[in-house]
Every structure is written in C-alpha cells, then in structure tokens.
Design a protein around this motif. Structure first.
Motif, PDB file in Angstrom:
ATOM      1  N   ALA A 146       0.736  -1.189   0.020  1.00 22.44           N
ATOM      2  CA  ALA A 146       0.067   0.004  -0.020  1.00 22.44           C
ATOM      3  C   ALA A 146       0.920   1.183   0.069  1.00 22.44           C
ATOM      4  CB  ALA A 146      -0.835   0.021   1.219  1.00 22.44           C
ATOM      5  N   SER A 147       1.898   1.156   0.672  1.00 28.40           N
ATOM      6  CA  SER A 147       2.676   2.398   1.042  1.00 28.40           C
ATOM      7  C   SER A 147       3.561   2.604  -0.504  1.00 28.40           C
ATOM      8  CB  SER A 147       3.573   2.476   2.025  1.00 28.40           C
ATOM      9  OG  SER A 147       4.471   1.109   2.008  1.00 28.40           O
ATOM     10  N   SER A 148       3.777   1.690  -0.814  1.00 26.13           N
ATOM     11  CA  SER A 148       4.731   1.619  -2.445  1.00 26.13           C
ATOM     12  C   SER A 148       3.680   2.247  -3.351  1.00 26.13           C
ATOM     13  CB  SER A 148       5.225   0.526  -2.520  1.00 26.13           C
ATOM     14  OG  SER A 148       5.885   0.105  -3.888  1.00 26.13           O
ATOM     15  N   MET A 149       2.504   1.536  -3.559  1.00 27.18           N
ATOM     16  CA  MET A 149       1.572   1.947  -4.696  1.00 27.18           C
ATOM     17  C   MET A 149       1.281   3.537  -4.558  1.00 27.18           C
ATOM     18  SD  MET A 149       1.446  -0.485  -6.698  1.00 27.18           S
ATOM     19  CE  MET A 149      -0.353  -0.836  -7.620  1.00 27.18           C
ATOM     20  N   THR A 150       0.891   3.915  -3.150  1.00 23.31           N
ATOM     21  CA  THR A 150       0.598   5.308  -3.120  1.00 23.31           C
ATOM     22  C   THR A 150       1.676   6.259  -3.315  1.00 23.31           C
ATOM     23  OG1 THR A 150      -0.886   4.597  -1.146  1.00 23.31           O
ATOM     24  CG2 THR A 150       0.017   6.998  -1.154  1.00 23.31           C
ATOM     25  N   ASN A 151       2.901   5.955  -2.962  1.00 18.86           N
ATOM     26  CA  ASN A 151       4.096   6.763  -3.297  1.00 18.86           C
ATOM     27  C   ASN A 151       4.266   6.851  -4.821  1.00 18.86           C
ATOM     28  OD1 ASN A 151       6.489   8.185  -2.728  1.00 18.86           O
ATOM     29  ND2 ASN A 151       7.625   6.126  -3.055  1.00 18.86           N
ATOM     30  N   ILE A 152       4.036   5.700  -5.610  1.00 22.36           N
ATOM     31  CA  ILE A 152       4.535   5.513  -7.034  1.00 22.36           C
ATOM     32  C   ILE A 152       3.393   6.443  -7.976  1.00 22.36           C
ATOM     33  CG2 ILE A 152       4.655   4.185  -9.024  1.00 22.36           C
ATOM     34  CD1 ILE A 152       7.287   4.467  -7.247  1.00 22.36           C
ATOM     35  N   THR A 153       2.410   6.473  -7.070  1.00 20.52           N
ATOM     36  CA  THR A 153       1.200   6.993  -7.925  1.00 20.52           C
ATOM     37  C   THR A 153       1.443   8.585  -8.048  1.00 20.52           C
ATOM     38  OG1 THR A 153      -0.628   5.772  -7.199  1.00 20.52           O
ATOM     39  CG2 THR A 153      -1.193   7.935  -7.800  1.00 20.52           C
ATOM     40  N   ALA A 154       2.344   9.073  -7.100  1.00 21.13           N
ATOM     41  CA  ALA A 154       2.563  10.454  -7.054  1.00 21.13           C
ATOM     42  C   ALA A 154       3.733  11.014  -7.896  1.00 21.13           C
ATOM     43  CB  ALA A 154       2.751  11.174  -5.574  1.00 21.13           C
ATOM     44  N   PHE A 155       4.607  10.000  -8.467  1.00 19.72           N
ATOM     45  CA  PHE A 155       5.512  10.184  -9.468  1.00 19.72           C
ATOM     46  C   PHE A 155       5.266  10.271 -10.848  1.00 19.72           C
ATOM     47  CE2 PHE A 155       8.060   9.218  -5.630  1.00 19.72           C
ATOM     48  CZ  PHE A 155       9.275   9.817  -5.735  1.00 19.72           C
ATOM     49  N   PHE A 156       4.032   9.843 -11.481  1.00 20.01           N
ATOM     50  CA  PHE A 156       3.917   9.335 -12.688  1.00 20.01           C
ATOM     51  C   PHE A 156       2.783  10.258 -13.088  1.00 20.01           C
ATOM     52  CE2 PHE A 156       6.893   6.105 -11.978  1.00 20.01           C
ATOM     53  CZ  PHE A 156       7.553   5.872 -13.119  1.00 20.01           C
ATOM     54  N   PRO A 157       2.511  10.976 -14.503  1.00 14.85           N
ATOM     55  CA  PRO A 157       1.453  11.594 -15.006  1.00 14.85           C
ATOM     56  C   PRO A 157       0.513  10.455 -15.097  1.00 14.85           C
ATOM     57  CG  PRO A 157       3.101  11.229 -16.536  1.00 14.85           C
ATOM     58  CD  PRO A 157       3.919  11.027 -15.186  1.00 14.85           C
ATOM     59  N   GLN A 158      -0.785  10.929 -15.104  1.00 13.22           N
ATOM     60  CA  GLN A 158      -1.789   9.874 -15.036  1.00 13.22           C
ATOM     61  C   GLN A 158      -1.753   9.165 -16.583  1.00 13.22           C
ATOM     62  OE1 GLN A 158      -4.856   9.861 -17.169  1.00 13.22           O
ATOM     63  NE2 GLN A 158      -5.596   8.119 -15.898  1.00 13.22           N
ATOM     64  N   ARG A 159      -1.175   9.583 -17.652  1.00 12.67           N
ATOM     65  CA  ARG A 159      -1.253   8.580 -18.668  1.00 12.67           C
ATOM     66  C   ARG A 159      -0.352   7.583 -18.535  1.00 12.67           C
ATOM     67  NH1 ARG A 159       1.724  13.152 -19.526  1.00 12.67           N
ATOM     68  NH2 ARG A 159       3.769  12.998 -20.541  1.00 12.67           N
ATOM     69  N   HIS A 160       0.520   7.787 -17.563  1.00 14.06           N
ATOM     70  CA  HIS A 160       1.384   6.393 -17.442  1.00 14.06           C
ATOM     71  C   HIS A 160       1.136   5.616 -16.204  1.00 14.06           C
ATOM     72  CE1 HIS A 160       3.790   7.770 -20.883  1.00 14.06           C
ATOM     73  NE2 HIS A 160       4.337   8.975 -20.331  1.00 14.06           N
ATOM     74  N   GLN A 161       0.189   5.968 -15.650  1.00 18.55           N
ATOM     75  CA  GLN A 161       0.230   5.454 -14.211  1.00 18.55           C
ATOM     76  C   GLN A 161      -0.360   3.793 -14.433  1.00 18.55           C
ATOM     77  OE1 GLN A 161      -2.351   7.611 -11.696  1.00 18.55           O
ATOM     78  NE2 GLN A 161      -1.060   9.233 -11.358  1.00 18.55           N
ATOM     79  N   GLY A 162      -1.017   3.557 -15.264  1.00 18.91           N
ATOM     80  CA  GLY A 162      -1.325   2.011 -15.546  1.00 18.91           C
ATOM     81  C   GLY A 162      -0.084   1.230 -15.663  1.00 18.91           C
ATOM     82  N   TRP A 163       0.629   1.605 -16.490  1.00 19.72           N
ATOM     83  CA  TRP A 163       2.033   0.901 -16.561  1.00 19.72           C
ATOM     84  C   TRP A 163       2.952   0.795 -15.348  1.00 19.72           C
ATOM     85  CZ3 TRP A 163       7.049   2.886 -16.579  1.00 19.72           C
ATOM     86  CH2 TRP A 163       7.939   2.042 -16.661  1.00 19.72           C
ATOM     87  N   ALA A 164       3.129   1.956 -14.570  1.00 19.09           N
ATOM     88  CA  ALA A 164       3.957   1.974 -13.712  1.00 19.09           C
ATOM     89  C   ALA A 164       3.102   1.478 -12.625  1.00 19.09           C
ATOM     90  CB  ALA A 164       3.926   3.792 -13.199  1.00 19.09           C
TER      91      ALA A 164
END
Length: 463
Positions: A146-164
């Motif tokens: 949960a902490s990892s996914m929450t953190n990574i969401t903030a680093f990527f623009p929405q169009r790349h979040q599915g892949w990231a």
C-alpha cells in the motif's frame, strides 16, 4: 521541481508530473529511479509476507512440527489478515513521512519476522500459538504494497500510471513466486527438513534494499495527504465498487498463492517436492501479467479489460470444478495457472481504474470552472487514499479465499469443489458490477452524434 537533485532524500517541492517540459527534462528520470527501488522493496516485502505458504510445506513430524492441514491453513491465513489490516495505516504513513523515509523503515521492519522464523522453525515441539504470532509479524510485508503504490502514484502522470502501477505491483507480486522457487530449491537440494534456509536467505537482501532506499529514493511534497483524505475517499462510491472488484482480482491472486501448495497436498496427496514443483508457476505468471494488464488498460480502458478478466476467471473456476470431479491433476494445475494469469491481468486493469476515475472527475470540475491545479492535486491525493483502501480490502479477499478452502476441506466431502463454486459465483457478481457501473451506464450516457472523450469511452464517472 528542480532540474537537478543535489539534496537526495529530502522533500522535492513543487513536484508536478503533468508538467510536460519538466517531466521530459528531469521528472521521468527521477520517477523511474524511485519506481525500480520501490519494486525491489515491495518484492522483498511480498516474499516475507508469503513465506509461510512455503514454510508450512516443511512442517511435518520429521522435524517435530506435526501440525494438521487445518492448523497449517491458519498459519497461512494469519499473515494474510495482518497484512491486509496494515495496508491502510501504511498507505497513510507514506503521505505523512514520505516515500523514501517510510520505505527505509518498512524494509528494516522485515527483519523481525524473518529472524523469528529462522530461529523457531529449528525448534521441534514449538507450539502452534508461537508460530501464529510469528506469522502475524510477517504481515508487515503485506503492508509494504500500500505504501509503495501510494508513493509511486505521485511520481507519474496519469497517462503512464497504468504501466507504472502495474510494473510496481507486478514486481512486488513476483516475491510470491520467488520465495516458492527458493523453497523448491531447498527441498530439491537438501530435503524438506531445513525450512530455516528459506527464511535465512532473505536477511542480507532486506539489509541491502534498506540501504539502497536510504541512498537513492526521494520524498515528494505532492504525496502529502490533505487532512481527511481517507475520510473523503470513503464517501466516494467508486471506492467501494473498485474494492469489490479488487477482492476478486488481488484477493484471488494472493489467496491462491498462499494456499496452492496446501491445496495440492490436501486434494491430491502430493509430497512437499511435488507441490513445490508447481506452486511457483502460477504466482510467477500472474505477477508477470500484472503490468500487461496495466498496459492493456492504458490502451483499451480498465473497465473493458477487467470485464474480460472476470469472464475468464469464471471459466477457470468452472474448469477446477470439472478437474475436481474427474480427479485430473493436469487439468487442475492448468485451471489454477489460468486463474493466476487472469487475476494478474485484472490486478493491473482494476488499479488503473482508480486514477482514471478521479482524473476524469477533476476534468469535469475544471470544465465547470474550478481551478485546474487544485482539482488535479485533489485527484492524486484521492487516488492515493483509494489505492490504500482498495489494497487493504483486496488483501482481505485473500483471507476469505483461504477460509473458504479451509471450510471446504474440513467438510464431509473433503473436496475443494464447494470453494470453487463460491469463487465462480463471486466472479459472476464482479462481471455484473463492471457491466452495470462502468460500461452500461457509459453507453447509455453517450450522445449518438458525438464521440466520447478518451477516458469516458472507457468508464463511467459517477459523482
């Protein structure tokens, strides 16, 4: 966001992944560095979390740990439950303390269950309650997700979040397969009387990932949660619809991953070596398919991919019922493997739906005259909160899977058929939800003469 990063480890202020120029000049590099370290940390966390699915295969009278099948299922259920309950506080913690800071702490915390496992699995006659407590501490590895996914969401623009998000979660999910491969290696080389070797192998890896996170990861200010972000997320209907779907995808993946070895031993009388030869394959393929599900969702829309996934999973559950009736081991393993792959695809596509839903809500608010920056920052914070909530509820689905298995195998029939019927019914419910909430209303809402906007062609946004 500065173009250079001289002060690694401190908060990066003004981070905006939607800023194209800054993303291309420096944001992409920083985001990818944090992503790969996040994958490594989450991978080790998943391995520790699922370690007891391997250790129970070693437990036998030969090493003074002669527990029943029901008691072994309890040892598998316990870390699953604790890991699920820790996901909400872990998701909040990264918004309070920062991605880098919390990753270092969460990695070091993995030493506790690992050291305890090394010590006590070598002590014949250790009572069940001691192992239940140790297995509970292994739940910290499940919280890392949960902490990892929450953190990574903030680093990527929405169009790349599915892949990231798919890559981050898929790399973490691989920990389930890797720890089972390690168990197979130990059994094949030194036999099934040395479970301590499995746990001991992770001690240097935990230390390594903690050091790398301290040296190379970053904190970003955008991940800080506004007060009440989780309370606001709880009031969002999509939080609960997506959580229900995530029970079906991730709950299936982690529940099957923890139980598969015990299911083979209980239903087909497999030896530890025979069970270990197959238990790693499904989690491996399911983990590799998760980023594929995210990528497909980026291209075709999360709702469409998720619908097809649940249709396939219902068919897979039906195949397991047939294999159980015909006592066909190859058909049984094939059906389980297909469920792992499909649940991995569904994990990626379902998680893609979360940022897409709230980004679309932000677009609607901006079109109505609201401030764009404020709305998209709110969208990212809500996405992070819902990622934590859905992740926690989805992991509880893994607990339910193992409880259903335990009840089925403790029933007079001694077969898993009742469990597979229950799973088929749940997948049918998920198909109905996706069609009704995210597809049917979308088609009804479109104007016949107008093409739907990009995201709205893929899902319906309900306020």
């Amino acid at each position: 966001m500065p173009s250079k990063h001289p002060d690694r480890g401190r908060w990066i202020e003004g981070w905006d992944p939607e800023d194209e120029d800054r993303w291309e000049s420096s944001g992409r590099r920083i985001a990818h560095r944090n992503l790969w370290l996040s994958v490594l940390s989450e991978h080790i966390g998943f391995s520790v979390w699922s370690m007891w699915s391997v250790l129970v295969l070693f437990m036998s009278p030969a090493i003074g740990l002669g527990f029943t099948a029901g008691e072994k299922f309890l040892l598998v259920i316990t870390p699953t439950l604790v890991g699920a309950l820790l996901r909400l506080p872990y998701s909040y913690a990264v918004t309070r303390f920062g991605g880098r800071n919390w990753t270092v702490f969460a990695s070091v915390a993995l030493l506790v269950p690992t050291v305890l496992a090394v010590v006590f699995v070598q002590r014949p006659g250790t009572p069940l309650w001691v192992f239940l407590l140790i297995a509970a501490t292994a739940g910290v590895g499940g919280g890392n997700f949960a902490s990892s996914m929450t953190n990574i969401t903030a680093f990527f623009p929405q169009r790349h979040q599915g892949w990231a998000l798919g890559l981050n979660a898929g790399g973490g999910n691989l920990g389930v397969a890797v720890v089972q491969l390690l168990g197979l290696l130990v059994i094949a080389t030194v036999g099934d009387t040395h479970p301590a070797y499995v746990a001991a192998a992770y001690l240097p890896l935990i230390a390594l990932v903690a050091v790398l996170a301290a040296l190379r990861m970053d904190n970003v200010d955008v991940v800080r949660a506004a007060p009440g972000a989780q309370r606001e997320a709880v009031r969002q209907p999509h939080t609960w619809w997506i959580s229900l779907l995530y029970i079906g995808t991730f709950g299936s993946f982690i529940g099957y991953g923890f139980a598969f070895g015990l299911v083979l031993k209980t239903q087909f009388g497999s030896t530890s070596l025979q069970a270990a030869e197959f238990t790693f394959l499904g989690p491996l393929l399911g983990s590799l398919s998760r980023p594929v599900g995210g990528r497909l969702a980026d291209r075709w829309g999360g709702a469409r991919v998720t619908l097809l996934t649940f249709l396939g999973m219902a068919a897979g559950a039906g195949e397991l019922i047939l294999a159980s009736h015909t006592k066909s081991f190859p058909l049984f393993v094939a059906g389980f493997t297909a469920l792992f792959v499909l649940s991995g695809l569904g994990n990626g596509s379902t998680y893609k739906m979360i940022p897409a839903v709230f980004a679309a809500q932000a677009e609607a608010a901006v079109a109505a005259g609201e401030d764009a920056r404020a709305e998209f920052e709110r969208s990212r914070r809500l996405s992070g909160a819902v990622l934590g909530i859905a992740g926690a509820i989805g992991a509880l689905g893994g607990v339910a899977v193992n409880l259903v298995f335990r009840a089925a195998y403790d029933s007079p029939s001694g077969s898993g058929v009742l469990a597979f019927v229950a799973f088929l019914g749940y997948y049918a419910l998920c198909v109905a939800v996706v069609r009704t909430v995210y597809l049917r209303r979308d088609r009804a809402a479109r104007e016949p003469s107008q093409p739907a906007p990009r995201e709205r062609s893929r899902m319906t946004i309900r306020p």
